[in-house]
Motif scaffolding. Structure first.
Motif, PDB file in Angstrom:
ATOM      1  N   SER A 145      10.290  14.136   9.878  1.00 37.17           N
ATOM      2  CA  SER A 145       9.005  13.765  11.250  1.00 37.17           C
ATOM      3  C   SER A 145       7.907  14.379  11.660  1.00 37.17           C
ATOM      4  O   SER A 145       6.816  14.630  12.425  1.00 37.17           O
ATOM      5  N   GLN A 146       7.906  15.227  10.921  1.00 40.12           N
ATOM      6  CA  GLN A 146       6.593  15.802   9.864  1.00 40.12           C
ATOM      7  C   GLN A 146       7.248  17.337  11.200  1.00 40.12           C
ATOM      8  O   GLN A 146       5.620  17.837  11.377  1.00 40.12           O
TER       9      GLN A 146
ATOM     10  N   GLY B  47       8.125  13.007   4.701  1.00 40.10           N
ATOM     11  CA  GLY B  47       9.730  12.600   5.490  1.00 40.10           C
ATOM     12  C   GLY B  47       8.819  11.265   5.324  1.00 40.10           C
ATOM     13  O   GLY B  47       8.140  10.681   4.502  1.00 40.10           O
ATOM     14  N   HIS B  48       9.841  10.571   6.651  1.00 41.49           N
ATOM     15  CA  HIS B  48       8.976   9.470   7.187  1.00 41.49           C
ATOM     16  C   HIS B  48       7.612   8.532   7.115  1.00 41.49           C
ATOM     17  O   HIS B  48       6.941   8.925   7.521  1.00 41.49           O
ATOM     18  N   ALA B  49       7.841   7.986   6.008  1.00 45.07           N
ATOM     19  CA  ALA B  49       6.014   7.277   5.951  1.00 45.07           C
ATOM     20  C   ALA B  49       5.770   6.551   6.597  1.00 45.07           C
ATOM     21  O   ALA B  49       4.567   6.655   7.353  1.00 45.07           O
TER      22      ALA B  49
ATOM     23  N   ARG C 231       6.498   7.227  10.067  1.00 45.93           N
ATOM     24  CA  ARG C 231       5.764   8.390  11.207  1.00 45.93           C
ATOM     25  C   ARG C 231       4.627   9.505  10.295  1.00 45.93           C
ATOM     26  O   ARG C 231       4.032   9.887  11.400  1.00 45.93           O
ATOM     27  N   ALA C 232       4.594   9.482   9.231  1.00 48.50           N
ATOM     28  CA  ALA C 232       3.635  10.084   8.606  1.00 48.50           C
ATOM     29  C   ALA C 232       1.665   9.196   9.199  1.00 48.50           C
ATOM     30  O   ALA C 232       1.139  10.351   9.323  1.00 48.50           O
ATOM     31  N   ALA C 233       1.726   8.437   8.215  1.00 49.90           N
ATOM     32  CA  ALA C 233       0.399   7.119   8.291  1.00 49.90           C
ATOM     33  C   ALA C 233       0.524   7.473   9.949  1.00 49.90           C
ATOM     34  O   ALA C 233      -1.046   7.256  10.739  1.00 49.90           O
ATOM     35  N   TYR C 234       0.812   7.074  10.944  1.00 44.91           N
ATOM     36  CA  TYR C 234       1.030   7.465  12.273  1.00 44.91           C
ATOM     37  C   TYR C 234       0.345   8.938  13.044  1.00 44.91           C
ATOM     38  O   TYR C 234      -1.033   8.394  13.891  1.00 44.91           O
ATOM     39  N   MET C 235       1.110   9.936  12.200  1.00 47.19           N
ATOM     40  CA  MET C 235       0.527  10.869  12.978  1.00 47.19           C
ATOM     41  C   MET C 235      -0.793  11.473  12.256  1.00 47.19           C
ATOM     42  O   MET C 235      -1.989  12.046  13.346  1.00 47.19           O
ATOM     43  N   TYR C 236      -1.374  10.907  11.515  1.00 48.73           N
ATOM     44  CA  TYR C 236      -2.247  11.659  10.289  1.00 48.73           C
ATOM     45  C   TYR C 236      -3.332  10.622  11.612  1.00 48.73           C
ATOM     46  O   TYR C 236      -4.507  10.987  11.110  1.00 48.73           O
TER      47      TYR C 236
ATOM     48  N   THR D 104       0.098  -0.151  -5.580  1.00 51.30           N
ATOM     49  CA  THR D 104       0.168  -1.852  -4.412  1.00 51.30           C
ATOM     50  C   THR D 104      -0.502  -1.141  -3.347  1.00 51.30           C
ATOM     51  O   THR D 104      -1.184  -1.432  -2.513  1.00 51.30           O
ATOM     52  N   GLY D 105      -0.413  -0.105  -3.711  1.00 49.69           N
ATOM     53  CA  GLY D 105      -1.128   0.328  -2.413  1.00 49.69           C
ATOM     54  C   GLY D 105       0.064   1.303  -1.095  1.00 49.69           C
ATOM     55  O   GLY D 105      -0.488   1.381  -0.119  1.00 49.69           O
ATOM     56  N   GLY D 106       0.687   0.972  -1.876  1.00 51.83           N
ATOM     57  CA  GLY D 106       2.469   1.696  -0.682  1.00 51.83           C
ATOM     58  C   GLY D 106       3.051   2.744  -0.893  1.00 51.83           C
ATOM     59  O   GLY D 106       2.765   3.486  -1.441  1.00 51.83           O
ATOM     60  N   ILE D 107       3.606   3.433   0.033  1.00 49.05           N
ATOM     61  CA  ILE D 107       3.531   4.873   0.552  1.00 49.05           C
ATOM     62  C   ILE D 107       5.024   4.621   0.244  1.00 49.05           C
ATOM     63  O   ILE D 107       5.596   3.712   2.025  1.00 49.05           O
ATOM     64  N   GLY D 108       5.745   5.887   0.920  1.00 51.62           N
ATOM     65  CA  GLY D 108       6.927   6.053   0.697  1.00 51.62           C
ATOM     66  C   GLY D 108       7.525   5.570  -0.293  1.00 51.62           C
ATOM     67  O   GLY D 108       8.512   4.029  -0.374  1.00 51.62           O
ATOM     68  N   ALA D 109       8.341   6.522  -1.143  1.00 55.46           N
ATOM     69  CA  ALA D 109       9.661   6.180  -2.406  1.00 55.46           C
ATOM     70  C   ALA D 109      10.880   6.219  -2.347  1.00 55.46           C
ATOM     71  O   ALA D 109      11.394   4.831  -2.993  1.00 55.46           O
ATOM     72  N   THR D 110      11.457   6.762  -0.709  1.00 52.03           N
ATOM     73  CA  THR D 110      13.142   6.462  -1.311  1.00 52.03           C
ATOM     74  C   THR D 110      13.870   6.251   0.231  1.00 52.03           C
ATOM     75  O   THR D 110      12.385   6.187   1.462  1.00 52.03           O
ATOM     76  N   GLY D 111      14.654   5.237   0.343  1.00 50.55           N
ATOM     77  CA  GLY D 111      14.884   4.622   1.307  1.00 50.55           C
ATOM     78  C   GLY D 111      15.418   5.571   1.830  1.00 50.55           C
ATOM     79  O   GLY D 111      16.434   5.008   2.574  1.00 50.55           O
ATOM     80  N   ASN D 112      15.970   7.032   0.934  1.00 51.80           N
ATOM     81  CA  ASN D 112      16.231   7.476   2.160  1.00 51.80           C
ATOM     82  C   ASN D 112      15.625   8.453   2.961  1.00 51.80           C
ATOM     83  O   ASN D 112      14.878   8.857   2.731  1.00 51.80           O
ATOM     84  N   GLY D 113      15.737   8.253   4.322  1.00 54.79           N
ATOM     85  CA  GLY D 113      14.809   8.589   5.266  1.00 54.79           C
ATOM     86  C   GLY D 113      13.303   7.813   5.357  1.00 54.79           C
ATOM     87  O   GLY D 113      12.711   8.444   5.647  1.00 54.79           O
ATOM     88  N   GLU D 114      13.436   6.568   4.444  1.00 49.52           N
ATOM     89  CA  GLU D 114      12.412   5.406   4.500  1.00 49.52           C
ATOM     90  C   GLU D 114      10.886   6.948   4.273  1.00 49.52           C
ATOM     91  O   GLU D 114       9.873   6.268   5.087  1.00 49.52           O
ATOM     92  N   ALA D 115      11.336   7.581   2.835  1.00 50.73           N
ATOM     93  CA  ALA D 115      10.758   8.878   3.282  1.00 50.73           C
ATOM     94  C   ALA D 115       9.459   8.845   1.901  1.00 50.73           C
ATOM     95  O   ALA D 115       9.924   8.177   0.725  1.00 50.73           O
TER      96      ALA D 115
END
Length: 799
Positions: free
Chosen positions: A253-254, A267-269, A271-276, A310-321
């Motif tokens: 959760s950053q 961390g969770h992508a 959560r991160a994008a919203y925080m930034y 593709t502009g996507g972020i978050g490489a892993t489903g482990n923590g959607e992170a």
């Protein structure tokens, strides 16, 4: 109330975006989407689908799945009510109201307006007298949701999502107020925000917590802009300043360190994008440049090491992170739709702060690829993750139990027109290219613009400029990175075909000579009605290579044209697209397909197919490879798809010969789409390999489960190999407690094989069991799950 209306009118007069409403603190101001009427065939279809399908569907699912009923229960609490679902289910209602409100601003709908009023009646009734509104607790205070904690805010930093609910409530309430002028929802949201401000803080009697899932920071900043009440901005800054300083410290959760010390996206992508994004808002509104410096560092890390093509972020489903630097797997890529939306929010704000086109280059790439892939062309089904490769295990769904992505799409798509233009004093920015008619205030004077284009299929754009009176201002036209030879604003991806694309711009037929500044061509002149700007971007298929450190893409290329990334998919190719090899110097042709997938341009090229014959020798076959836009895949059934295609032997994957397992009919005690993984002939490189698909029994644990193969004829078999999936320490799967192989005899009875070695449970290796030969038409793998975990399988081989 008079002050509230006055403040809002001032905000609107500044030309602020109706979804991403900013204050005068941003150097550049967006143009509200209500000032932009899209006439574009590409985006017009998307907006119509959102209005006519996505938003009504989201409302109906809120009703079907008990989202509304939660508010009814909260209005009449009882200690006998069983609290189910997720602790953030309330937000699906808020987000859908937000999207519907945006839609109503451009397409008034009295019936929809009345429907939302009826929903808000339920929401208001659920609010506690002091403003607290969290149905997961209120409906049964003695036995609240398992994630809620025994008292308010107790589990906020972990699982309760109380402030996350507040954030989406505020976003929805502001949109509703702007659309209708009604304060019903806004009053509810302010009351809950006031409750949070009273109870969370550094003073005696308060608790110090930060949001476990960020968005409140963005929403509270916006609430300050709309109301003029600075306590909301102060609270948003408090929540950011305290992060990393409470007892709950984790990368997920950053909150692993104070936000001003962070320099890597972790961390969770979402959560991160919203925080930034919240950091950018607070920086702009308070003038605190330390926040800007921190976001700039993090953005450099994302774009340089953690962004998908593709502009996507978050490489892993482990923590959607986010993964590690350069960790960008394709088949297991998570790339959550919500994270793509968050990536647009972040880059949008950074453009408003810095005025550089590179942020719009990332925004456009995300918008046309990794974001709209998350919703079907008809607006009725959705992706949660957006992988870049598939063997058929991925398919859009009409809804999810955790429905954040569908409702987020419902609120985002209607706001797209607001991203086209922006203004700053005497500058009018043209950032996106889609046909529209707009009325824009530049330096206090109204200017009409008519943009006509077939973008993204054509690089020709026409702009008709019509000020009320002759007016001098600067038109700043973004020259996309893909035109300038830059895939993204870093060396993470580069064009490998050595082509040099060009562009030209004319005003009333006369060429424009201008030096690029921050990615923009600036045309400063005295404009008058009838002036016409013609823009031409060369648009050709391009080949892209990834940075050598991106292991998943080594020896491969991706193909894109304009802002659109392409993929090869099974319906257009009668061979395995995963085994195709592109020539070192490919030649492409482009074909318009107006009747396919709502109208696309298809790309063709020659390729070669590698395969093993029955003797184990490699055979080569010339084939024609056909590619479609990535966003349009998975509309014609399940099957193979790939964005990154081999063009070196080192990365080739020859078609494997058929095996007993691959030709078997699979059955299991727990049937899920991923069942196809167990006989796809793809095995992991090691125990940590997440690039190949796997099957699992989650959420079952401690039980006896099974998988079986039914053969098309009797087979004599004597050995079997299993590759176990184990995602310790964070995931829910472990190697099994034990396992056995059974075969079915002619009487239909299942009998254990007589094994000559032990049943192994090593991770990352093939666990082979050898047994006395049996002749049978079916074999079964029986698994005893660990007491507290599920188990999973990458591959099950039979010989």
């Amino acid at each position: 109330m008079k002050k509230l209306v006055s403040t809002l009118l001032i905000v609107i007069s500044l030309g602020l975006h109706a979804q991403e409403k900013q204050s005068a603190g941003y150097p550049i101001s967006p143009v509200p989407f209500t000032s932009v009427k899209v006439t574009d065939s590409f985006w017009g279809q998307r907006l119509k689908a959102s209005r006519e399908v996505t938003i009504p569907l989201a409302f109906s699912k809120c009703e079907e799945t008990g989202r509304y009923e939660n508010f009814v229960k909260a209005a009449h609490p009882s200690d006998t009510i069983q609290v189910t679902g997720f602790s953030f289910d309330d937000t699906d209602v808020y987000k859908t109201i937000e999207g519907a409100s945006y839609s109503m601003q451009t397409f008034p709908n009295k019936k929809l307006d009345h429907y939302i009023d009826s929903v808000l009646t339920l929401v208001a009734a659920a609010q506690e007298p002091d403003g607290y509104l969290y149905t997961a607790r209120t409906m049964n205070p003695k036995h609240p949701h398992n994630w809620a904690g025994s008292k308010r805010w107790e589990k906020e930093e972990d699982l309760s999502h109380e402030l996350y609910n507040l954030g989406h409530m505020v976003e929805g309430a502001i949109a509703h107020y702007q659309a209708t002028g009604k304060t019903t929802f806004l009053n509810i949201a302010r009351k809950y925000a006031d409750c949070a401000i009273r109870e969370i803080g550094p003073n005696p009697g308060q608790v110090i917590v930060v949001p476990g899932h960020q968005i409140a920071e963005m929403a509270l900043s916006k609430l300050y802009v709309v109301t003029g009440d600075k306590k909301y901005l102060d609270f948003a800054k408090f929540l950011l300043d305290q992060r990393g300083k409470t007892k709950f410290v984790q990368e997920y959760s950053q909150s692993h360190k104070p936000v001003l010390e962070q320099d890597e996206a972790v961390g969770h992508a979402v959560r991160a994008a919203y925080m930034y994004s919240g950091m950018a808002d607070v920086a702009a509104l308070t003038g605190d440049t330390s926040y800007i410096h921190a976001i700039d560092r993090i953005w450099d890390n994302i774009v340089g090491k953690k962004l998908y093509i593709t502009g996507g972020i978050g490489a892993t489903g482990n923590g959607e992170a986010f993964g590690e630097n350069y960790e960008l797997p394709n088949m297991s890529a998570y790339c959550e739709t919500c994270a793509a939306i968050g990536n647009v929010y972040l880059n949008y704000r950074l453009f408003l702060l810095h005025g550089e086109s590179k942020y719009y280059d990332v925004l456009e790439r995300t918008l046309y690829n990794g974001l709209i892939s998350g919703v079907s062309l008809d607006g009725g089904t959705f992706f949660y993750p957006n992988p870049l490769e598939s063997i058929g295990q991925h398919q859009r769904q009409p809804w999810f139990g955790c429905a954040c992505c569908p409702s987020n799409i419902a609120r985002f798509i209607p706001s797209v027109p607001g991203y086209i233009y922006a203004v700053h004093n005497n500058d009018l920015y043209v950032n996106l290219f889609m046909s529209n008619n707009s009325d824009i205030r530049v330096n206090g004077k109204m200017v009409s613009l008519k943009q006509t284009t077939s973008y993204p299929w054509s690089g020709d754009i026409s702009l008709e400029v019509a000020p009320k009176k002759k007016q001098e201002f600067s038109l700043k036209i973004r020259i996309p990175g893909w035109v300038r030879g830059q895939v993204v604003p870093s060396n993470l991806y580069t064009y490998s075909d050595k082509k040099n694309l060009g562009y030209n711009i004319t005003v009333n037929g006369q060429p424009v000579k201008s030096t690029l500044d921050k990615g923009y061509v600036t045309i400063n002149r005295s404009w008058e009605k009838g002036d016409k700007v013609e823009i031409h971007f060369d648009m050709e298929p391009r080949t892209v290579k990834a940075h050598p450190a991106v292991e998943a893409d080594r020896g491969k290329i991706a193909i894109e044209r304009g802002p659109v990334v392409y993929c090869a998919e099974w319906p257009d190719n009668d061979f395995s697209v995963l085994s195709a090899v592109i020539p070192q110097k490919p030649v492409f042709t482009v074909e318009s397909k107006p009747d396919l997938l709502y109208g696309i341009n298809m790309i063709h090229t020659d390729a070669q197919l590698l395969s093993y014959n029955n003797e184990g020798k490699i055979e080569v076959k010339d084939v024609k490879l056909n590619m479609i836009p990535y966003y349009a895949w998975a509309h014609r059934g399940s099957g193979e798809m790939a964005v990154w295609l081999s063009n070196e032997l080192s990365s080739s994957r020859p078609v494997m010969p058929a095996t007993i397992a691959s030709e078997s009919k699979v059955d299991a005690s727990h049937m899920i789409k991923a069942i196809s993984a167990i006989n796809d002939r793809l095995v992991p490189k090691d125990e940590n390999d997440r690039t190949v698909p796997y099957y699992h029994w989650w959420p079952k644990y401690g039980t006896t489960e099974w998988i079986s193969y039914d053969f098309n004829s009797a087979k004599t078999i004597s050995r079997s190999t299993v590759y176990w999936f184990d995602d310790a320490p964070w995931g829910g799967c472990r190697v099994p407690q034990s396992w056995k192989i059974y075969y079915r005899n002619e009487s239909g009875d299942w009998l254990p094989v007589e094994n000559t070695n032990a049943y192994g449970t090593e991770k990352g290796l093939g666990n082979e069991v050898v047994f006395k030969p049996v002749t049978t038409k079916a074999i079964k793998l029986e698994v005893q799950l660990p007491e507290k975990y599920a188990s999973g399988i990458f591959e099950w081989e039979v010989e």
